[in-house]
Write a protein that holds these residues in place. Structure first.
Motif, short mmCIF file in Angstrom:
data_model
loop_
_atom_site.label_atom_id
_atom_site.label_comp_id
_atom_site.label_asym_id
_atom_site.label_seq_id
_atom_site.Cartn_x
_atom_site.Cartn_y
_atom_site.Cartn_z
N LEU A 189 0.65 -1.11 0.03
CA LEU A 189 -0.08 -0.02 0.30
C LEU A 189 0.97 1.21 -0.10
O LEU A 189 0.33 2.36 0.05
CB LEU A 189 -1.07 0.09 1.32
N ASN A 190 1.98 1.12 -0.08
CA ASN A 190 3.09 2.41 -0.17
C ASN A 190 2.99 3.18 1.19
O ASN A 190 2.65 4.16 0.88
CB ASN A 190 2.83 3.16 -1.46
N PRO A 191 2.88 2.51 2.35
CA PRO A 191 2.73 3.29 3.47
C PRO A 191 3.85 4.41 3.98
O PRO A 191 4.87 4.30 3.28
CB PRO A 191 2.75 2.21 4.64
N LYS A 192 3.28 5.41 4.51
CA LYS A 192 4.42 6.24 5.19
C LYS A 192 5.20 5.86 6.37
O LYS A 192 6.46 6.22 6.46
CB LYS A 192 3.81 7.42 5.48
N ILE A 193 4.68 5.05 7.48
CA ILE A 193 5.25 4.68 8.44
C ILE A 193 5.00 3.10 8.31
O ILE A 193 3.98 2.58 8.38
CB ILE A 193 4.26 5.27 9.84
N LEU A 194 6.36 2.39 8.60
CA LEU A 194 6.09 0.83 8.83
C LEU A 194 6.63 0.72 10.29
O LEU A 194 7.66 1.25 10.60
CB LEU A 194 7.20 0.62 7.69
N VAL A 195 6.14 -0.02 10.80
CA VAL A 195 6.30 -0.56 12.28
C VAL A 195 6.49 -2.19 12.10
O VAL A 195 5.87 -2.94 11.50
CB VAL A 195 5.08 -0.62 13.40
N LEU A 196 7.90 -2.41 12.19
CA LEU A 196 8.28 -3.66 11.96
C LEU A 196 8.83 -4.44 13.18
O LEU A 196 9.65 -4.00 14.10
CB LEU A 196 9.74 -3.86 11.26
N ASP A 197 8.08 -5.53 13.56
CA ASP A 197 8.31 -6.24 14.73
C ASP A 197 9.09 -7.42 14.50
O ASP A 197 8.77 -8.43 13.80
CB ASP A 197 6.90 -6.77 15.30
N GLU A 198 10.28 -7.34 14.86
CA GLU A 198 11.12 -8.41 14.84
C GLU A 198 11.24 -9.12 13.39
O GLU A 198 11.22 -10.04 13.25
CB GLU A 198 11.12 -9.64 15.92
N PRO A 199 11.61 -8.06 12.54
CA PRO A 199 11.25 -8.69 11.14
C PRO A 199 12.56 -9.67 10.63
O PRO A 199 12.31 -10.04 9.45
CB PRO A 199 11.54 -7.25 10.35
N VAL A 200 13.59 -9.65 11.31
CA VAL A 200 14.55 -10.49 10.90
C VAL A 200 14.98 -11.49 11.62
O VAL A 200 16.01 -12.39 11.57
CB VAL A 200 15.97 -9.80 10.39
N SER A 201 14.12 -11.83 12.83
CA SER A 201 14.63 -12.61 13.80
C SER A 201 14.62 -14.24 13.55
O SER A 201 15.32 -14.89 14.07
CB SER A 201 13.45 -12.55 15.10
N ALA A 202 13.86 -14.54 12.44
CA ALA A 202 13.82 -15.92 11.88
C ALA A 202 14.97 -16.07 10.91
O ALA A 202 14.98 -17.50 10.33
CB ALA A 202 12.54 -16.21 11.23
N LEU A 203 15.56 -15.38 10.77
CA LEU A 203 16.83 -15.49 9.65
C LEU A 203 18.23 -15.75 10.39
O LEU A 203 18.52 -15.22 11.21
CB LEU A 203 17.22 -14.34 8.86
N ASP A 204 18.91 -16.44 9.75
CA ASP A 204 20.50 -16.63 9.85
C ASP A 204 21.15 -15.26 9.61
O ASP A 204 20.57 -14.56 8.85
CB ASP A 204 21.01 -17.90 9.53
N VAL A 205 22.24 -14.95 10.10
CA VAL A 205 22.93 -13.92 10.16
C VAL A 205 23.33 -13.41 8.94
O VAL A 205 23.18 -12.23 8.36
CB VAL A 205 24.25 -13.88 10.89
N SER A 206 23.54 -14.19 7.83
CA SER A 206 24.09 -13.79 6.42
C SER A 206 22.78 -13.21 5.89
O SER A 206 22.75 -12.34 5.11
CB SER A 206 24.86 -14.96 5.68
#
Ligand code: ATP
Ligand code: MG
Length: 338
Positions: A189-206
């Motif tokens: 929806l092309n928002p202006k504000i994005l709240v990201l809740d732990e968006p990378v926690s399920a990913l390995d470091v690379s």
């Protein structure tokens, strides 16, 4: 992971007069239902968020950090109106979001989006990705069928997924891919504000750094303002312009990223950072181990909520609740001893 000092946004942010989003004394208490009804005395509540105030400036990334249960997700959900606030205000474009009707909030959704902590539970398992992505466009009456389809393909590519993913169901993805899907759905929806809740926690470091780089690229291209929730100090250092540290529902310290990594003012932040190599304040590199467990938000300690674990606490800390106040320009802390 390296730090980002080259963005130049902090200075720019601090000179901007009006914040895009202004959160003022936001609180959220969840009532607790006892199996014994009122027999056990007055009804208790979980004080998940207590008197939280902060501002988001256009184009910045504000990192919200804290241990599990400190109230990060509740803050994110409450400020977007996904959970009603117990008290406080959230100002966006001259409107207090906490006072809007569901219908008005629905309209606002276009501009303020959440990427959920648990992407799987937020994706309808019976729908293909294409229709999951196009649904918000239909709700907001955007584009023709063909245009919506094009937008879905475009957003899949933008978050690093493949065109053939359009035809798949949510269970046919890995955890990391689902996090990308959550991001795609929030961005369509092309928002202006994005709240990201732990968006990378399920990913390995690379993959994590790949995703964080993509996020920063998307932020530049789409002029996004982001509230980035995480418990990972290296991640928050990489992505944020400013950082707020939460403890038991309150922000106890807030500062531009560089300033915070140079010098932590609050004893809790010092302890938290001391566990991370290279994050602790110069001259205080020894690990500070806090005594005891994080207290229950059902009955938070009196005075300064951190006093039960603080190595420096005095009698006064048991009685008085410290305000979050500016100690140095742009650097705030809530501690009676500073
Ligand atoms: N719907 C709810 N009903 C009752 N209590 C809740 C509810 N949601 C959250 N809580 C409580 O509020 C407190 C804050 O929870 P929240 O999910 O905001 O923490 P968090 O910082 O996001 O933690 P995590 O890092 O584990 O995701 C916790 O004590 C939690 O148990
Ligand atoms: Mg959470």
């Amino acid at each position: 992971m390296t730090t980002v000092h080259d963005r130049g946004t902090v200075k720019e942010v601090m000179s901007k007069p009006a914040p895009l989003l202004n959160v003022s004394q936001l609180s959220k208490h969840y009532p607790v239902h006892s199996p014994f009804g009122k027999l056990l005395g007055p009804r208790k509540s979980v004080q998940a968020v207590a008197d939280v105030s902060f501002q988001l400036y256009e184009g910045e990334t504000y990192g919200l950090v804290g241990e599990s249960g400190s109230g990060k997700s509740t803050t994110g959900r409450t400020l977007l109106g996904l959970t009603s606030a117990t008290s406080g205000e959230v100002w966006y474009e001259e409107r207090d979001l906490t006072k809007l009707s569901n219908r008005e909030l629905q309209q606002m959704r276009k501009e303020l989006q959440l990427v959920f902590q648990d992407p799987f539970s937020s994706l309808n398992p019976r729908k293909r990705i294409g229709s999951i992505l196009e649904e918000p466009l239909i709700i907001h009456g955007i584009g023709s069928k063909r245009e919506r389809q094009e937008m879905a393909f475009e957003i899949l590519e933008a978050v690093g997924l493949q065109p053939e993913h359009y035809f798949r169901y949510p269970h046919e993805f890995s955890g990391g891919q689902r996090q990308r899907l959550g991001l795609a759905r929030a961005l369509i929806l092309n928002p202006k504000i994005l709240v990201l809740d732990e968006p990378v926690s399920a990913l390995d470091v690379s993959i994590q750094s790949q995703m964080l780089n993509r996020l920063r690229q998307l932020q530049r291209e789409r002029k996004l303002t982001m509230l980035f929730i995480t418990h990972d100090i290296s991640v928050v250092r990489y992505i944020s312009d400013r950082i707020g540290i939460m403890y038991l529902g309150r922000i106890v310290e807030e500062a531009p990223t560089d300033a915070l990594f140079r010098d932590q003012l609050h004893p809790y932040t010092r302890a938290l950072f001391s566990a991370v190599p290279d994050a602790a304040r110069v001259g205080r590199r020894e690990r500070i181990v806090l005594k005891g467990e994080i207290p229950s938000p059902l009955s938070p300690p009196s005075g300064c909520a951190f006093h039960t674990r603080c190595p420096l606490a005095t009698e006064r800390c048991k009685r008085e609740t410290p305000e979050l106040r500016e100690i140095r320009p742009g650097h705030k802390a809530a501690c009676l001893l500073i």
